[in-house]
Scaffold this active site. Structure first.
Site, mmCIF file in Angstrom:
data_model
loop_
_atom_site.group_PDB
_atom_site.id
_atom_site.type_symbol
_atom_site.label_atom_id
_atom_site.label_comp_id
_atom_site.label_asym_id
_atom_site.label_seq_id
_atom_site.Cartn_x
_atom_site.Cartn_y
_atom_site.Cartn_z
ATOM 1 N N LYS A 166 0.835 -1.209 0.000
ATOM 2 C CA LYS A 166 0.000 0.000 0.000
ATOM 3 C C LYS A 166 0.870 1.259 0.000
ATOM 4 C CE LYS A 166 -3.754 -0.630 2.248
ATOM 5 N NZ LYS A 166 -4.515 -0.961 3.454
ATOM 6 N N ARG A 198 -3.610 2.875 8.447
ATOM 7 C CA ARG A 198 -3.894 1.592 7.776
ATOM 8 C C ARG A 198 -2.637 0.741 7.702
ATOM 9 N NH1 ARG A 198 -8.278 2.377 3.566
ATOM 10 N NH2 ARG A 198 -8.830 4.544 3.799
ATOM 11 N N GLY A 247 -8.529 -7.886 4.310
ATOM 12 C CA GLY A 247 -9.344 -8.217 5.476
ATOM 13 C C GLY A 247 -8.553 -8.749 6.647
ATOM 14 N N MET A 301 -5.708 -7.332 8.165
ATOM 15 C CA MET A 301 -5.162 -6.354 9.090
ATOM 16 C C MET A 301 -6.205 -5.248 9.289
ATOM 17 S SD MET A 301 -2.257 -7.834 9.515
ATOM 18 C CE MET A 301 -1.167 -6.631 10.210
ATOM 19 N N ARG A 316 -3.759 -1.631 -6.271
ATOM 20 C CA ARG A 316 -2.973 -2.869 -6.193
ATOM 21 C C ARG A 316 -3.453 -3.795 -7.300
ATOM 22 N NH1 ARG A 316 -5.921 -4.924 -0.668
ATOM 23 N NH2 ARG A 316 -7.991 -5.044 -1.569
ATOM 24 N N HIS A 327 -16.272 -8.920 1.695
ATOM 25 C CA HIS A 327 -15.219 -9.768 2.256
ATOM 26 C C HIS A 327 -15.323 -11.187 1.726
ATOM 27 C CE1 HIS A 327 -13.592 -12.463 5.401
ATOM 28 N NE2 HIS A 327 -12.601 -11.589 5.395
ATOM 29 N N SER A 339 14.617 -41.288 -13.900
ATOM 30 C CA SER A 339 13.468 -40.516 -13.420
ATOM 31 C C SER A 339 13.549 -40.496 -11.899
ATOM 32 C CB SER A 339 12.161 -41.165 -13.883
ATOM 33 O OG SER A 339 11.087 -40.399 -13.395
ATOM 34 N N CYS A 365 9.380 -37.767 -11.361
ATOM 35 C CA CYS A 365 7.994 -38.241 -11.428
ATOM 36 C C CYS A 365 7.338 -38.414 -10.061
ATOM 37 C CB CYS A 365 7.899 -39.536 -12.214
ATOM 38 S SG CYS A 365 8.708 -40.901 -11.381
ATOM 39 N N TYR A 394 12.487 -32.871 -17.774
ATOM 40 C CA TYR A 394 11.025 -32.782 -17.703
ATOM 41 C C TYR A 394 10.547 -33.129 -16.295
ATOM 42 C CZ TYR A 394 10.915 -37.853 -17.705
ATOM 43 O OH TYR A 394 11.088 -39.158 -17.351
HETATM 44 C C1 PEP Z 1 8.403 -42.024 -6.101
HETATM 45 O O1 PEP Z 1 8.876 -42.739 -5.247
HETATM 46 O O2 PEP Z 1 8.594 -40.793 -6.151
HETATM 47 C C2 PEP Z 1 7.519 -42.592 -7.142
HETATM 48 C C3 PEP Z 1 7.064 -41.856 -8.132
HETATM 49 O O3 PEP Z 1 7.147 -43.881 -6.993
HETATM 50 P P1 PEP Z 1 5.984 -44.366 -6.005
HETATM 51 O O4 PEP Z 1 5.324 -43.150 -5.466
HETATM 52 O O5 PEP Z 1 5.089 -45.207 -6.836
HETATM 53 O O6 PEP Z 1 6.773 -45.134 -5.006
#
Ligand code: PEP
Ligand code: MG
Length: 877
Positions: free
Chosen positions: A22, A92, A101, A103, A336, A455, A763, A830, A850
Site C-alpha cells: 500500500k 492503515r 481483510g 489487518m 494494487r 469480504h 526418473s 515423477c 522434464y
Molecule cells: C516415487 O517414489 O517418487 C515414485 C514416483 O514412486 P511411487 O510413489 O510409486 O513409489
C-alpha cells in the site's frame, strides 16, 4: 539513526519490502501526480523491531513521528489542534503482499470531545462530525482494545430500531451524539479506562495495534494459507482523511479496471454516496454500480476512468482501486493488482498482450499457478440442473465453481464438521476475517448481504472457492439455525448446491460436470509452452486419465504405475496365484495369464501416446500388498486357489515384512523372481510391435524401480534386452525403446555417474528419495510433520515441496554427474514434487529435462516451468 518513516514523496513502487504494498503504491501514485491525500509510511522494519523487542516501539520512532507530523502539518496547513483547519488521519496497515481483510484500519483519528465540535462548526454539519466520531470510537475500540464489535453494534442497531430509523443515514446529529456518549461508556465498561482524548496518544496506540495485529490468529492463518513468510512485518500508512461521508456529493468506492470474474475489459466497481471506509465492502447498504456515477457526477466519473486506465498501463496489470469523493473531488486511496478468478486472469493476460500493454513473457507471470486449478473446477451438469429445485437465483456470482454440502451457520461448526469428513456450505449474513478458517473448511460460501467486493467475495475468489453473495431473498437466522427462502425453510444439516459462476442455489445435491476450457486458455497455455524449458509429462495409467493429460498438452507419460493395473478382481486372483506359487513353473503359468491383461492395457496406453514417450515402470510394491486381509477375503481366496485357509495364512505369514517399504520391493522383486519383469517387458514390446504392424509407431520407455547398485540394473536390463531381441527377431521388425531407472535411493544418487553409463534415462522418484534421505516413512510422516512445521524445524512438508538443501542437492548433483558422462541421458522427476510450483522452479534451474505429474496438475506445472524461465531460468541454484 535508522529511518523508520518515509513521506509519500520519498517512496516508489519498488520499495514494497520496506513500505509494504500500500505504502509503495501510494508513493508511486503521488509521483505520477495522481490525487492522493498526503501522508507518510512507517516502515516494515519498525514493525519487525517492535515484535522482536517484546512490543516496544523502536527508540527513535516517536521522535521521527513528531517530526513527520509537523512536516505534514506544514505541507497541508492542518493540525490536530487547529480550530479551522483540523487534521484528521487514517491509519492503515499494509504488508508487502496484500492481505485483504486480515489487518486493521482506523479512520478519523484525531477526533475527541473537543475536535468533534470544531469539525461540526467548520463543516456546519454536526451530523457528519458525530458520524465520524462514532466510527472512530467503534474502529479504535475494536482494533486497539479488542472490544467486541457486538458491544457497539448491538446498541447502534437497537437505537435505530427504537427510533424507527431505516438506515444509518437517517440518524440525526443528536442521535449520533447519544451514540458517541454511549460508546465512550463502553470503553470504561470493557477496558476500565476512557477513550484516549489526546490525538498523539491515539496515533501511537493505533500504530502499536497495527503492529500487533500482524501476529493475530487470522493474519497467521491467512499467511499460512498463502505461504507468506511470518517475519516480514507490516508497514503503517498515516494519511490525511478525506471524507466520503460528508453529504450526497461525497462517497466512497472500490473498482477494478477490468471485470475480476470474467476478465471483460470494462471498469467494474461499486460505490456508495455519503459513506465511509468499510461501508461498501461491509454489505450494510447495497452499493451502486460504478456506471451510475457517470450520470450522478460525470466529471468525477470521467476523471476516475482516466486514472484507472493510467494505473493499469503503468502497472501493466488489472488494478483494484479504492477511491473517495469529497464534495465532488476525487481522491485515490489505494491501488494494487486486483484479485481475480482464474478465468478472468487468463482473459486479462491474453487481452493485455493483444492490447500491446505487456509481452507474452509478462503475461505468463500475471497468472498465479494455483489459480489454474480453479479453471479445472467442475460445473453443474445442465441436465441435472433442469430437475433441481431452486432456492434462490438472485445471488451474485462472486467466485466460480460448483459445490454441494450440508448447511452450517458458523465458521466454528464448519471447521468441526469438515474435520469429521463432512462437506459443508457456510451460510452467513456476511463474513468477516474471523470466519477465515470456516471458509477454508467449507466447499462453498453463501452470504445474504454484500456485493462483488464484499469480504466473502474477495476472500473466496482468492482461495478459488465457490461463493455466492448478496442472496437477499434468503433470510438467515443464525441464532435459531434456520433459513427462510421464498419456497420454504431449511435447517442446519440440510444439503444444498451452490453455483458460484451463476449465483444460484439449489436444494439437495446436483451432479457436476468437468470444467471446459476457453480459447483464451489454450492461447495462454501455448504461450507458456513457448516460454518454458522443462517439458511436462503426466503420471497416468487409465485411458481416461491419459486422454485428460493429453488434452492438457502433456508431452508424454512420465510414469505408468503397472501395479495399479492389478487391482481388478480377475487380475488380482492371478496375481495372488503368482505370489502364492511355490515353483517357477507355477509362477510362469500364473504370469502368462497376467501377461494377457497387461498386453491389452499396454496396447491401449501406447496407442493413445503414439510417438510421445511413454515410461512404463515395472512392478514396484511389496507383494503382500496384493494379499487378502479380512477373514472373508481369505476364505474366498483359499477356495479360488484351491488351498486351505491355514496354508494361505502360512504363505501370508512368510511374506510378512517388518519394514515393507525397505523390504522386498522394486527391482528386488525381479532379482528374486526374474520372470516377473521379463513378462512385463515382453507385454510392453509385443504390444508395441503389434501396433507398429498396424502403422502406429510408439516409444515405450521401460523403467526399473528402486535401483541402488549398477549390478541390479544391468542384470535386469540384460534379461529384458534378451527377451526384446528375441521378440523383435520373431516379428521381423524393430521398435524404438529405452531402458532406464528410477533414482529413488540416496545411493543411486551418489553413483549416478556409473548408472548413467548403462541407463538411457533417469526418473527421480522423489517420494521414495525423500523418504530415504530423511528416513521419514512416507506413510507415517503425517504423525509428526505437523509438529516439525509448528516448531519451525522444517519450513515445509518435504513430501509436498522439495527440500532443496538435502534432497534437492542429491538430485542436482546426480543429474549433473549423469549428464557429464552421458549427455544424451533424459532426466525427469515423477514423484509428487513434479507437480509442485516451488519444486519445479528448482528443477528448472538444474539438469532436469522434464517433470511428470497427475493429469490435472499438468497445466499448472507447465505454467510453473514457464514462470521459472521468465524469472531467470537456469544456473541460479
Ligand atoms: C516415487 O517414489 O517418487 C515414485 C514416483 O514412486 P511411487 O510413489 O510409486 O513409489
Ligand atoms: Mg517410488
Amino acid at each position: 539513526m535508522t529511518k523508520y518513516i518515509y513521506k509519500f514523496d520519498e517512496g516508489q513502487k519498488s520499495m514494497k519490502d520496506l513500505l509494504g504494498g500500500k505504502g509503495a503504491n501510494l508513493a508511486e501514485m503521488k509521483s505520477l501526480g495522481l490525487p492522493v491525500p498526503d501522508g507518510f509510511t512507517i516502515t516494515t522494519e519498525a514493525c519487525i523491531e517492535y515484535l522482536k523487542n517484546d512490543a516496544e516501539l523502536p527508540d527513535t520512532l516517536l521522535e521521527q513521528l513528531n517530526i513527520e507530523l509537523d512536516a505534514l502539518s506544514q505541507r497541508i496547513q492542518k493540525s490536530f489542534s487547529a480550530d479551522e483547519s483540523l487534521l484528521l488521519v487514517s491509519v492503515r496497515s499494509g504488508a508487502k503482499i496484500s492481505m485483504p481483510g486480515m489487518m486493521d484500519t482506523i479512520l478519523n483519528l484525531g477526533l475527541n470531545d473537543e475536535n468533534v465540535k470544531k469539525l461540526a462548526t467548520k463543516t456546519n454539519d454536526s451530523r457528519f462530525a458525530y458520524d465520524c466520531y462514532r466510527r472512530l470510537l467503534q474502529m479504535f475500540g475494536q482494533v486497539v482494545y479488542g472490544i467486541p464489535m457486538a458491544a457497539f453494534d448491538t446498541y447502534f442497531n437497537q437505537y435505530k430500531t427504537q427510533h424507527g430509523y431505516q438506515s444509518d443515514a437517517d440518524i440525526p446529529a443528536e442521535g449520533l451524539q447519544d451514540i458517541c456518549n454511549h460508546f465512550k461508556e463502553v470503553y470504561v465498561e470493557e477496558t476500565y479506562k476512557p477513550f484516549p482524548q489526546e490525538p498523539i496518544n491515539q496515533l501511537t496506540e493505533a500504530i502499536e495495534a497495527v503492529f500487533k495485529s500482524w501476529d493475530n490468529d487470522r493474519a497467521r492463518v491467512y499467511r499460512q494459507l498463502n505461504e507468506i513468510p511470518h517475519d516480514i512485518g507490516t508497514a503503517v500508512n498515516i494519511q490525511e482523511m478525506v471524507f466520503g461521508n460528508s453529504g450526497e456529493r461525497s462517497g466512497t468506492g472500490v473498482a477494478f479496471t477490468r471485470n475480476p470474474v470474467t476478465g471483460q475489459a470494462n471498469l467494474f466497481g461499486e460505490y456508495l454516496l455519503n459513506a465511509q471506509g468499510e461501508d461498501v465492502v461491509a454489505g450494510i447498504r447495497t452499493p451502486k454500480d460504478i456506471e451510475t456515477l457517470r450520470a450522478q457526477m460525470p466529471h468525477v466519473h470521467q476523471q476516475f476512468v482516466d486514472v484507472s486506465k493510467r494505473l493499469e498501463t503503468h502497472y501493466k496489470d488489472m488494478q483494484d482501486i479504492e477511491f473517495t469523493i469529497e464534495n465532488e473531488q476525487l481522491y485515490i486511496l489505494q491501488t494494487r493488482s486486483g484479485k481475480r478468478t482464474a478465468n478472468a486472469a487468463i482473459h486479462i493476460a491474453v487481452d493485455l498482450v493483444e492490447e500491446e500493454i505487456i509481452t507474452k513473457e509478462e503475461a505468463v507471470l500475471n497468472v498465479e499457478v494455483k489459480s489454474i486449478d480453479q479453471l479445472l473446477h467442475p460445473n453443474f451438469d445442465e441436465q441435472s440442473l433442469k430437475n433441481a429445485t431452486t432456492i434462490s437465483k438472485i445471488g451474485l456470482p462472486a467466485s466460480p465453481g460448483a459445490a454441494s454440502g450440508k448447511i452450517v451457520f458458523s465458521a466454528e461448526i464448519a471447521k468441526e464438521q469438515a474435520e469429521n469428513g463432512n462437506k459443508v456450505i457456510l451460510m452467513r449474513p456476511e463474513t468477516s476475517p474471523e470466519d477465515i478458517e470456516g471458509m477454508i473448511a467449507s466447499e462453498a460460501i453463501v452470504t445474504t448481504h454484500g456485493g462483488m467486493t464484499s469480504h466473502a467475495a474477495v476472500v473466496a475468489r482468492g482461495m478459488g472457492k465457490c461463493c455466492v453473495t448478496g442472496c437477499s431473498d434468503v433470510e438467515i437466522n443464525v441464532v435459531d439455525k434456520v433459513i427462510h427462502y421464498p419456497g420454504g425453510t431449511l435447517q442446519e444439516g440440510d444439503v444444498i448446491s451452490v453455483d458460484g459462476a451463476k449465483g444460484d442455489i439449489y436444494y439437495g445435491e446436483v451432479a457436476t460436470m468437468k470444467a471446459e476450457r476457453s480459447e483464451a486458455f489454450e492461447q495462454f497455455m501455448s504461450w507458456s509452452e513457448d516460454v518454458a524449458r522443462l517439458q511436462v509429462r503426466m503420471n497416468a495409467e487409465t485411458p481416461q486419465d491419459i486422454q485428460t493429460g493429453y488434452q492438457f498438452n502433456a508431452k508424454g507419460i512420465g510414469l505408468v504405475r503397472t501395479e495399479h493395473m492389478f487391482f481388478g478382481p480377475e487380475r488380482l486372483i492371478e496375481m495372488r496365484r503368482f505370489i502364492l506359487s511355490d515353483t517357477q513353473d507355477k509362477r510362469i503359468a500364473a504370469l502368462n495369464k497376467i501377461q494377457q491383461y497387461q498386453m491389452t492395457d499396454f496396447e491401449a496406453i501406447l496407442k493413445l501416446s503414439g510417438e510421445r514417450p511413454t515410461i512404463i515402470r515395472l512392478l514396484d510394491p511389496p507383494l503382500h500388498e496384493f494379499l487378502p486381509s479380512s477373514v472373508e477375503e481369505k476364505n474366498n481366496v483359499a477356495e479360488q486357489l484351491n488351498v486351505s485357509v491355514r496354508e494361505l495364512e502360512q504363505y501370508i505369514e512368510n511374506l510378512n515384512e517388518v519394514n515393507p517399504m525397505l523390504g522386498h520391493r522394486g527391482c528386488r522383486l525381479a532379482i528374486t523372481y526374474p520372470e516377473l519383469y521379463v513378462m512385463q517387458a515382453e507385454a510392453i514390446v509385443s504390444s508395441a510391435l503389434r501396433l507398429k504392424a498396424q502403422g502406429i509407431e510408439c516409444q515405450p520407455e521401460i523403467m526399473i524401480p528402486l535401483v541402488s547398485t549398477v549390478a541390479e540394473f544391468t542384470i535386469l536390463k540384460d534379461q529384458i534386452v534378451e527377451k526384446i531381441e528375441q521378440l523383435q527377431q520373431e516379428a521381423g521388425d524393430r521398435i524404438q525403446y529405452l531402458i532406464g531407472t528410477m533414482i529413488e535411493t540416496p545411493r543411486a544418487c551418489l553413483i549416478a555417474d556409473e548408472l548413467a553409463e548403462v541407463c538411457d534415462f533417469f526418473s527421480f522418484g522423489t517420494n521414495d528419495l525423500t523418504q530415504l534421505t530423511f528416513g521419514f516413512s512416507r506413510d507415517d510422516a503425517g504423525k509428526f510433520i505437523g509438529s516439525y512445521l509448528e516448531q519451525g524445524i522444517l519450513e515445509r512438508d518435504p513430501f509436498q515441496t522439495l527440500d532443496q538443501n538435502g534432497v534437492g542437492q542429491l538430485v542436482k548433483k546426480a543429474a549433473q554427474q549423469a549428464k557429464a558422462v552421458n549427455p544424451n541421458i533424459k532426466i525427469g522427476v515423477c514423484g509428487e514434487l513434479g507437480g509442485d510450483d516451488k519444486s519445479i522452479h528448482y528443477f528448472n534451474q538444474i539438469d532436469i529435462d522434464y517433470v511428470s505429474c497427475s493429469p490435472f496438475r499438468v497445466p499448472g506445472a507447465l505454467l510453473s516451468t514457464a514462470q521459472s524461465e521468465v524469472k531467470g531460468g537456469r544456473s541460479r541454484v
